[in-house]
Write a protein that holds these residues in place. Structure first.
Motif, PDB file in Angstrom:
ATOM      1  N   THR A 242     -10.523  77.446  24.769  1.00  0.00           N
ATOM      2  CA  THR A 242      -9.450  78.463  24.800  1.00  0.00           C
ATOM      3  C   THR A 242      -9.706  78.949  26.329  1.00  0.00           C
ATOM      4  O   THR A 242     -10.759  79.207  26.831  1.00  0.00           O
ATOM      5  CB  THR A 242      -9.209  79.443  23.949  1.00  0.00           C
ATOM      6  N   ARG A 244      -7.727  82.246  28.859  1.00  0.00           N
ATOM      7  CA  ARG A 244      -6.925  83.491  29.013  1.00  0.00           C
ATOM      8  C   ARG A 244      -6.977  83.765  30.257  1.00  0.00           C
ATOM      9  O   ARG A 244      -8.151  83.891  31.182  1.00  0.00           O
ATOM     10  CB  ARG A 244      -7.310  84.559  28.119  1.00  0.00           C
ATOM     11  N   ASP A 247     -10.168  85.424  32.508  1.00  0.00           N
ATOM     12  CA  ASP A 247     -11.574  84.512  32.150  1.00  0.00           C
ATOM     13  C   ASP A 247     -12.374  84.018  33.554  1.00  0.00           C
ATOM     14  O   ASP A 247     -11.496  83.733  34.545  1.00  0.00           O
ATOM     15  CB  ASP A 247     -11.351  83.545  31.195  1.00  0.00           C
ATOM     16  N   ASP A 271      -0.210  83.770  27.609  1.00  0.00           N
ATOM     17  CA  ASP A 271      -1.397  84.833  27.511  1.00  0.00           C
ATOM     18  C   ASP A 271      -2.716  83.855  27.018  1.00  0.00           C
ATOM     19  O   ASP A 271      -3.602  84.456  27.157  1.00  0.00           O
ATOM     20  CB  ASP A 271      -1.186  85.712  26.465  1.00  0.00           C
ATOM     21  N   ARG A 272      -2.483  82.776  26.533  1.00  0.00           N
ATOM     22  CA  ARG A 272      -3.554  82.010  26.070  1.00  0.00           C
ATOM     23  C   ARG A 272      -3.316  80.480  26.081  1.00  0.00           C
ATOM     24  O   ARG A 272      -2.022  80.182  25.648  1.00  0.00           O
ATOM     25  CB  ARG A 272      -3.866  82.464  24.595  1.00  0.00           C
TER      26      ARG A 272
END
Length: 433
Positions: A242, A244, A247, A271-272
């Motif tokens: 994942t 975001r 990151d 957002d993700r």
């Protein structure tokens, strides 16, 4: 349990794989009425009784004539709890390559065993291939229990032997009769000693999700998007993990690090984002990233040599002195392998590529740990490989240059694209003579 579950059947010939899938589809109302009428008519013509469930998947003329499965048959159906993709794979040894194809994308393998014969050699072979392809959840369907009077001892013998065969994997054993429907959809009164869930209830609840999302983040770059002078994004399908905004990630093979500024999609910023999603990442810094590079949140292998388990699918045997095209994620490179293989062989080989690849082991990541081999002369998909581990680079003063290295050097020495294409064409023709 919601979500999509990919399933393949495997096992020896005539153990009832196609019949089981047909029964599963029929009892769960996963087939249309016109399909049922067509199969009933075909069953009557073959003298197979009211309905031959195997005909729901065995659609080729040769399959119906011989009563065997040859090609991989995919069927899609859903219940109130889950969606399924079923891959019915052949049991004959000569069609091992088709079995490997069906198992390569599956989450769960249903291994069928004839209760009269127990675990046979082809059952062992398919179990090994399934494990090699990263499948860790098995359903052992001990079929044709009606022919052994639903003997508990015969079932437990198959269960115990198979558990030793796939040690470390999750195994759910079920005594069934695919022909009569025992323990396929509902519990059978003829197996009062079996307390576990039947086949469909188990498949509806088995938990295989999250593996790709829990893995380290990997995004092989498919396309660099620059629609305007003030936008640069790197598009691709997230292979695992994942991500975001904010990151930190690294572009490989360059090794340059930066942070994610935005996760852009057609429907707006996210957002993700997680495994399986196609997104465009906008980075805080303008760095050199192109198609074939991999964006990752941690260290990943970069190199030209690795060992791999290869399933050979071409009738023309693997020639160690011959270059092949290796397609890995979004990159295609020339490569050579060091061991010969024949059709349907599975073997560990050392692979040398013309330029560095960014990869993981297949055990860690199915997407960045797999590749296909293409015969450059025929464009035929000659093999499929699962990377085992990185190998040390050979010394540059080695006396022998592989065909892949010769091709790479010829392309690098050219002064234009046209000259490079012509130099590579001449060299390939020379090597393939």
């Amino acid at each position: 349990m919601s979500g999509l579950l990919r399933i393949c059947t495997a096992g020896s010939v005539d153990d009832g794989k196609s019949t089981l899938i047909g029964r599963l589809l029929y009892d769960s109302r996963g087939v249309y009425e016109d399909q049922v009428r067509s199969v009933q008519a075909a069953s009557h013509n073959r003298g197979a009784g009211p309905i031959d469930f195997s005909l729901f998947t065995d659609g080729l003329r040769a399959e119906r004539e011989q009563g065997i499965t040859i090609d991989v048959a995919y069927r899609y159906f859903a219940t109130a709890r889950r969606k399924f993709i079923l891959a019915d794979t052949p049991g004959h040894e000569q069609y091992t390559r088709n079995m490997a194809t069906g198992a390569s994308t599956s989450d769960v393998a249903i291994l069928l065993v004839d209760a009269r014969h127990g675990i046979r050699e082809q059952t062992r072979r398919h179990a090994r291939i399934a494990q090699l392809l990263g499948i860790a959840s098995f359903v052992l369907a001990v079929n044709k229990m009606d022919l052994v009077d639903f003997d508990r001892g015969a079932f437990e013998q198959c269960r115990d032997e198979f558990a030793k065969l796939v040690e470390g994997a999750t195994v759910h054993a079920i005594p069934i009769s695919a022909l009569d429907g025992d323990n396929v959809i509902v519990a059978s009164e003829r197996t009062p000693w079996f307390r576990g869930p039947g086949l469909l209830p188990y498949l509806e609840t088995v938990d295989v999700a999250g593996r790709a999302e829990r893995a380290a983040f990997r995004l092989p770059v498919q396309l660099v998007l620059r629609p305007t002078h003030d936008f640069r994004g790197y598009a691709g399908r997230i292979a695992s993990g994942t991500i975001r905004p904010g990151d930190r990630l690294t572009a490989w093979p360059s090794g340059v690090s930066t942070r994610v500024a935005r996760i852009a999609t057609w429907d707006g910023d996210l957002d993700r984002a997680s495994a399986g999603m196609s997104v465009t990442l906008v980075l805080e810094d303008e760095i050199d990233v192109s198609r074939g590079d991999v964006l990752a949140t941690d260290v990943i292998e970069v190199g030209r040599r690795f060992s791999a388990d290869v399933v050979w699918m071409d009738e023309r045997p693997l020639n160690p002195g011959r270059p092949y095209l290796l397609k890995h994620t979004t990159r295609v490179v020339a490569a050579e392998l060091d061991q010969p293989l024949a059709l349907n062989d599975i073997g560990r080989v050392a692979v040398t590529t013309a330029s560095p690849l960014v990869f993981d082991s297949y055990a860690d990541n199915r997407s960045t740990g797999s590749f296909v081999l293409i015969d450059p002369a025929t464009n035929f998909t000659a093999g499929a490989g699962m990377i085992a581990e990185a190998l040390p680079e050979e010394t540059s003063d080695a006396a022998y240059l592989s065909g892949a290295e010769r091709i790479a050097r010829a392309a690098r020495a050219a002064t234009s694209d046209a000259e490079a294409v012509e130099a590579v064409r001449r060299l390939v023709e020379e090597i393939l003579r």
